[in-house]
Motif scaffolding. Structure first.
Motif, PDB file in Angstrom:
ATOM      1  N   CYS A  24       0.847  -1.193   0.000  1.00 48.93           N
ATOM      2  CA  CYS A  24       0.000   0.000   0.000  1.00 48.93           C
ATOM      3  C   CYS A  24       0.881   1.241   0.000  1.00 48.93           C
ATOM      4  O   CYS A  24       2.020   1.204   0.436  1.00 48.93           O
ATOM      5  CB  CYS A  24      -0.895   0.003   1.233  1.00 48.93           C
ATOM      6  SG  CYS A  24      -2.015  -1.389   1.282  1.00 48.93           S
ATOM      7  N   ARG A  25       0.316   2.313  -0.474  1.00 45.08           N
ATOM      8  CA  ARG A  25       1.039   3.587  -0.486  1.00 45.08           C
ATOM      9  C   ARG A  25       0.292   4.593   0.370  1.00 45.08           C
ATOM     10  O   ARG A  25      -0.932   4.610   0.413  1.00 45.08           O
ATOM     11  CB  ARG A  25       1.158   4.118  -1.907  1.00 45.08           C
ATOM     12  CG  ARG A  25       2.078   3.301  -2.771  1.00 45.08           C
ATOM     13  CD  ARG A  25       2.158   3.908  -4.148  1.00 45.08           C
ATOM     14  NE  ARG A  25       3.030   3.127  -4.985  1.00 45.08           N
ATOM     15  CZ  ARG A  25       4.135   3.593  -5.535  1.00 45.08           C
ATOM     16  NH1 ARG A  25       4.480   4.849  -5.353  1.00 45.08           N
ATOM     17  NH2 ARG A  25       4.885   2.822  -6.284  1.00 45.08           N
ATOM     18  N   ASP A  26       1.050   5.466   1.019  1.00 42.19           N
ATOM     19  CA  ASP A  26       0.425   6.525   1.800  1.00 42.19           C
ATOM     20  C   ASP A  26       0.163   7.727   0.904  1.00 42.19           C
ATOM     21  O   ASP A  26       0.320   7.657  -0.310  1.00 42.19           O
ATOM     22  CB  ASP A  26       1.291   6.890   3.009  1.00 42.19           C
ATOM     23  CG  ASP A  26       2.648   7.448   2.613  1.00 42.19           C
ATOM     24  OD1 ASP A  26       2.940   7.534   1.404  1.00 42.19           O
ATOM     25  OD2 ASP A  26       3.420   7.811   3.516  1.00 42.19           O
ATOM     26  N   ALA A  27      -0.250   8.850   1.491  1.00 40.47           N
ATOM     27  CA  ALA A  27      -0.603  10.032   0.718  1.00 40.47           C
ATOM     28  C   ALA A  27       0.589  10.611  -0.030  1.00 40.47           C
ATOM     29  O   ALA A  27       0.427  11.237  -1.077  1.00 40.47           O
ATOM     30  CB  ALA A  27      -1.208  11.084   1.645  1.00 40.47           C
ATOM     31  N   ILE A  32       3.970   1.565   2.485  1.00 34.30           N
ATOM     32  CA  ILE A  32       3.736   1.338   3.910  1.00 34.30           C
ATOM     33  C   ILE A  32       3.126  -0.052   4.083  1.00 34.30           C
ATOM     34  O   ILE A  32       2.735  -0.693   3.110  1.00 34.30           O
ATOM     35  CB  ILE A  32       2.783   2.401   4.511  1.00 34.30           C
ATOM     36  CG1 ILE A  32       1.425   2.383   3.790  1.00 34.30           C
ATOM     37  CG2 ILE A  32       3.411   3.777   4.454  1.00 34.30           C
ATOM     38  CD1 ILE A  32       0.366   3.216   4.456  1.00 34.30           C
ATOM     39  N   CYS A  34       0.235  -2.506   4.730  1.00 32.03           N
ATOM     40  CA  CYS A  34      -1.203  -2.401   4.467  1.00 32.03           C
ATOM     41  C   CYS A  34      -1.980  -2.639   5.761  1.00 32.03           C
ATOM     42  O   CYS A  34      -1.646  -3.530   6.532  1.00 32.03           O
ATOM     43  CB  CYS A  34      -1.632  -3.432   3.434  1.00 32.03           C
ATOM     44  SG  CYS A  34      -0.945  -3.118   1.819  1.00 32.03           S
TER      45      CYS A  34
END
Length: 63
Positions: A24-27, A32, A34
């Motif tokens: 997952c990706r953060d803003a 990061i 998940c």
């Protein structure tokens, strides 16, 4: 020989996105861990004795 090189390049291009698919990706776009998925709400709850009760009662936990 040239066909083998193209085949290996095609396999490498296809395999690369699948390795990163479970991250997952953060803003900001950084990878990061998940978050764990929450269990689906069934609409049924149980009390401490294991009997089905309304979910609003004290001590009720989702079944």
């Amino acid at each position: 020989m040239l066909r083998i090189a193209f085949a290996l390049a095609a396999v490498a291009m296809v395999a690369t996105p699948s390795m990163a698919a479970n991250r997952c990706r953060d803003a900001k776009g950084h990878f990061i861990a998940c978050p764990k998925p929450k269990p689906a709400a069934t609409g049924k709850c149980r009390n401490a004795k294991g009997h089905f009760v309304k979910c609003g009662t004290p001590g009720a936990k989702p079944a």
